[in-house]
Design a protein around this motif. Structure first.
Motif, PDB file in Angstrom:
ATOM      1  N   LEU A  54       0.796  -1.753  -0.149  1.00 51.24           N
ATOM      2  CA  LEU A  54       0.220  -0.018   0.396  1.00 51.24           C
ATOM      3  C   LEU A  54       0.844   1.237   0.116  1.00 51.24           C
ATOM      4  O   LEU A  54       0.656   2.323  -0.769  1.00 51.24           O
ATOM      5  CB  LEU A  54      -0.472   0.271   1.564  1.00 51.24           C
ATOM      6  CG  LEU A  54      -1.748   1.105   1.055  1.00 51.24           C
ATOM      7  CD1 LEU A  54      -2.711   1.507   0.373  1.00 51.24           C
ATOM      8  CD2 LEU A  54      -2.239   1.433   2.568  1.00 51.24           C
ATOM      9  N   SER A  55       1.816   1.220   0.806  1.00 53.10           N
ATOM     10  CA  SER A  55       2.771   2.266   0.649  1.00 53.10           C
ATOM     11  C   SER A  55       3.269   2.381  -0.068  1.00 53.10           C
ATOM     12  O   SER A  55       3.924   3.726  -0.862  1.00 53.10           O
ATOM     13  CB  SER A  55       3.650   2.693   2.303  1.00 53.10           C
ATOM     14  OG  SER A  55       4.037   1.303   2.183  1.00 53.10           O
ATOM     15  N   GLN A  56       4.057   1.657  -1.224  1.00 51.23           N
ATOM     16  CA  GLN A  56       4.887   1.746  -1.886  1.00 51.23           C
ATOM     17  C   GLN A  56       3.615   1.700  -2.829  1.00 51.23           C
ATOM     18  O   GLN A  56       4.079   2.557  -4.438  1.00 51.23           O
ATOM     19  CB  GLN A  56       4.793   0.192  -2.639  1.00 51.23           C
ATOM     20  CG  GLN A  56       6.372  -0.756  -2.272  1.00 51.23           C
ATOM     21  CD  GLN A  56       7.689  -0.365  -2.892  1.00 51.23           C
ATOM     22  OE1 GLN A  56       7.557   0.624  -3.688  1.00 51.23           O
ATOM     23  NE2 GLN A  56       8.581  -0.123  -1.700  1.00 51.23           N
ATOM     24  N   ALA A  57       2.142   1.646  -3.712  1.00 47.74           N
ATOM     25  CA  ALA A  57       1.697   2.530  -4.180  1.00 47.74           C
ATOM     26  C   ALA A  57       1.442   3.406  -3.708  1.00 47.74           C
ATOM     27  O   ALA A  57       1.214   4.128  -4.857  1.00 47.74           O
ATOM     28  CB  ALA A  57       0.098   1.381  -4.297  1.00 47.74           C
ATOM     29  N   GLN A 106       8.890   0.035   5.585  1.00 46.63           N
ATOM     30  CA  GLN A 106       9.455  -0.058   4.057  1.00 46.63           C
ATOM     31  C   GLN A 106       9.284  -0.411   2.754  1.00 46.63           C
ATOM     32  O   GLN A 106      10.021   0.844   2.561  1.00 46.63           O
ATOM     33  CB  GLN A 106       9.651  -1.545   4.527  1.00 46.63           C
ATOM     34  CG  GLN A 106      10.323  -2.117   5.223  1.00 46.63           C
ATOM     35  CD  GLN A 106      10.488  -3.618   5.360  1.00 46.63           C
ATOM     36  OE1 GLN A 106       9.425  -4.322   5.421  1.00 46.63           O
ATOM     37  NE2 GLN A 106      11.885  -4.390   5.510  1.00 46.63           N
ATOM     38  N   GLY A 107       8.049   0.017   2.815  1.00 50.86           N
ATOM     39  CA  GLY A 107       7.128   0.054   1.836  1.00 50.86           C
ATOM     40  C   GLY A 107       7.632   1.391   1.420  1.00 50.86           C
ATOM     41  O   GLY A 107       7.183   2.537   0.056  1.00 50.86           O
ATOM     42  N   ALA A 108       7.009   2.655   2.150  1.00 50.77           N
ATOM     43  CA  ALA A 108       6.815   3.912   1.554  1.00 50.77           C
ATOM     44  C   ALA A 108       9.076   4.661   1.694  1.00 50.77           C
ATOM     45  O   ALA A 108       8.539   5.273   0.638  1.00 50.77           O
ATOM     46  CB  ALA A 108       7.547   5.150   3.201  1.00 50.77           C
ATOM     47  N   GLY A 109       9.766   4.385   1.406  1.00 54.30           N
ATOM     48  CA  GLY A 109      11.204   3.971   0.628  1.00 54.30           C
ATOM     49  C   GLY A 109      10.601   2.987  -1.278  1.00 54.30           C
ATOM     50  O   GLY A 109      11.425   2.099  -1.457  1.00 54.30           O
ATOM     51  N   ALA A 339       3.281  -0.349 -11.747  1.00 56.39           N
ATOM     52  CA  ALA A 339       3.785  -0.579 -10.455  1.00 56.39           C
ATOM     53  C   ALA A 339       2.913  -0.556  -9.778  1.00 56.39           C
ATOM     54  O   ALA A 339       2.740  -0.984  -8.337  1.00 56.39           O
ATOM     55  CB  ALA A 339       4.966  -0.114 -10.366  1.00 56.39           C
ATOM     56  N   THR A 340       2.289   0.390  -9.810  1.00 59.38           N
ATOM     57  CA  THR A 340       1.061   0.588  -8.449  1.00 59.38           C
ATOM     58  C   THR A 340       0.187  -0.280  -8.682  1.00 59.38           C
ATOM     59  O   THR A 340       0.097  -0.287  -7.388  1.00 59.38           O
ATOM     60  CB  THR A 340       0.308   2.097  -8.927  1.00 59.38           C
ATOM     61  OG1 THR A 340       1.302   2.879  -8.828  1.00 59.38           O
ATOM     62  CG2 THR A 340      -0.623   2.921  -7.503  1.00 59.38           C
ATOM     63  N   CYS A 341      -0.186  -0.866  -9.811  1.00 62.68           N
ATOM     64  CA  CYS A 341      -1.152  -2.111  -9.654  1.00 62.68           C
ATOM     65  C   CYS A 341      -0.215  -2.687  -9.441  1.00 62.68           C
ATOM     66  O   CYS A 341      -1.443  -3.920  -8.279  1.00 62.68           O
ATOM     67  CB  CYS A 341      -1.803  -2.167 -11.323  1.00 62.68           C
ATOM     68  SG  CYS A 341      -2.487  -0.576 -11.907  1.00 62.68           S
TER      69      CYS A 341
END
Length: 403
Positions: A54-57, A106-109, A339-341
């Motif tokens: 989620l944070s990556q997306a 972690q995903g926020a990076g 990448a978002t999907c």
């Protein structure tokens, strides 16, 4: 590629593999090791597994935009610092909520798009596809190593040792950026904000890209959901202690090459890319069907083998299809949305999969994954049937058809 391009691409592939190794190592572990933590439930374990997606997306596109303004290196280093901080928080956590917070950090990076943009900045047009392939191969290698290294490290020092190793990998990645990656050449001219907004709207309206983006969402939903169930199968059906799971993962991943390599050759040299893509989906569907069947050792082994063949082939093929579906000017935007999907699928597979597992059990979760993959196959088959025998023609032209 010239010497500078080889050095740049090798360094960025190493950086990418360090980061993805840290993310992937927990994939086969959380379902069995997180139960030792305070407050663990199947739903929260699923959230811990998928929250990084989620944070990556949410941050992929904003951080890519920021890298256009302030440069790639500061964004990449900052993202790796966030990744290290999240890993440290998860390593020190005594409850599952602490692991969830660490995974979200972690995903926020979210630097995947920025790293790929730096690859594009530092390579010539005619070498870019090769450079992207090298980085893509490093991700596949990281995935394979993670399924083996993660269980081995956890057997020695528990889940916290895996997160501490991830901190070390993030710091190594920062060293690679600062001391190994050559100084950036001036970035190529970027689209104006308004033009980029138009590209996003165009990508969202493109039926082919929508189909591919839906496909990668389903693929990563299935991956995350399956790894909520697979570790338990290894314990209950194969009677393997969690410290020995790496032996199964190593065997099935290596054996999956016996299926992936022929599929790739069939697609590229045999001029059957559509048929090979459909075969990948069929293998994934068959794998899930075997895992849903009444549990037997042979079916679990066969199901895992077919699962990794189908997943690895589709994972390698989809980005290439996206990049070849759009003009170069819109490629970055299209890949950013892709990448978002992908990361949204990982989040949904973990979070929703955990809820389904808690309330309806593993059988219902695997049935949902099977239904999604079959739906994807049904969406793809009419395109392939309408194309008829066009595979060989398009292959001869050097074009990749849309599934």
């Amino acid at each position: 590629m010239n010497a500078l391009e080889r050095r740049t691409v090798s360094a960025l592939a190493l950086l990418y593999s360090f980061r993805m190794l840290g993310l992937f190592m927990v994939l086969p572990l959380l379902a069995v090791y997180a139960t030792d933590l305070r407050g663990a439930t199947p739903a929260l374990i699923g959230l811990a597994l998928g929250i990084y997606g989620l944070s990556q997306a949410l941050l992929q596109i904003p951080l890519g935009w920021l890298s256009d303004r302030i440069g790639r290196r500061p964004v990449i280093v900052g993202g790796l610092l966030l990744f290290a901080l999240g890993s440290l928080v998860a390593a020190m956590a005594e409850s599952l909520s602490g692991v969830i917070l660490g995974r979200a950090l972690q995903g926020a990076g979210a630097i995947a798009g920025t790293v790929m943009a730096l690859v594009a900045d530092q390579t010539r047009d005619e070498q870019r596809t090769k450079a992207m392939a090298v980085v893509g191969a490093s991700i596949g290698l990281a995935f394979t190593l993670a399924l083996v290294i993660g269980p081995l490290v956890a057997a020695w020092g528990g889940l916290s040792a895996v997160f501490y190793l991830t901190v070390a990998l993030a710091l190594c990645g920062i060293a690679v950026v600062l001391f190994v990656v050559p100084a950036s050449a001036p970035a190529r001219e970027h689209d104006a904000v308004g033009a980029r907004g138009n590209l996003i709207l165009r990508s969202l309206a493109d039926a082919e890209l929508l189909r591919l983006n839906a496909g990668v969402f389903i693929l990563h939903f299935t991956l995350m959901a399956a790894f909520l169930v697979i570790p338990g199968m290894l314990q209950e059906v194969l009677s393997l202690a969690r410290e020995s799971h790496w032996q199964v993962y190593l065997a099935v991943v290596l054996l999956s090459l016996l299926g992936v390599v022929p599929l790739m050759r069939w697609a590229e040299r045999g001029g059957r890319p559509r048929a090979a893509f459909a075969m990948g989906l069929m293998l994934l569907s068959l794998a899930l069907s075997l895992l849903v069947a009444p549990p037997q050792s042979l079916l679990v082994w066969l199901g895992l083998w077919l699962f990794f063949i189908g997943f690895n082939y589709l994972e390698a093929t989809l980005p290439s299809l996206v990049s070849k579906s759009v003009a170069p000017r819109g490629r970055g935007t299209a890949l950013g949305l892709y990448a978002t999907c992908q990361f949204l699928g990982a989040f949904a597979g973990g979070a929703l999969g955990g809820i389904l597992l808690q309330w309806w059990g593993a059988h219902a979760l695997l049935l949902l994954c099977l239904a999604l993959v079959l739906g994807w196959l049904l969406l793809a088959l009419p395109r392939m049937a309408c194309a008829g025998g066009g595979d060989a023609v398009e292959s001869a032209k050097g074009e990749m058809p849309h599934p």
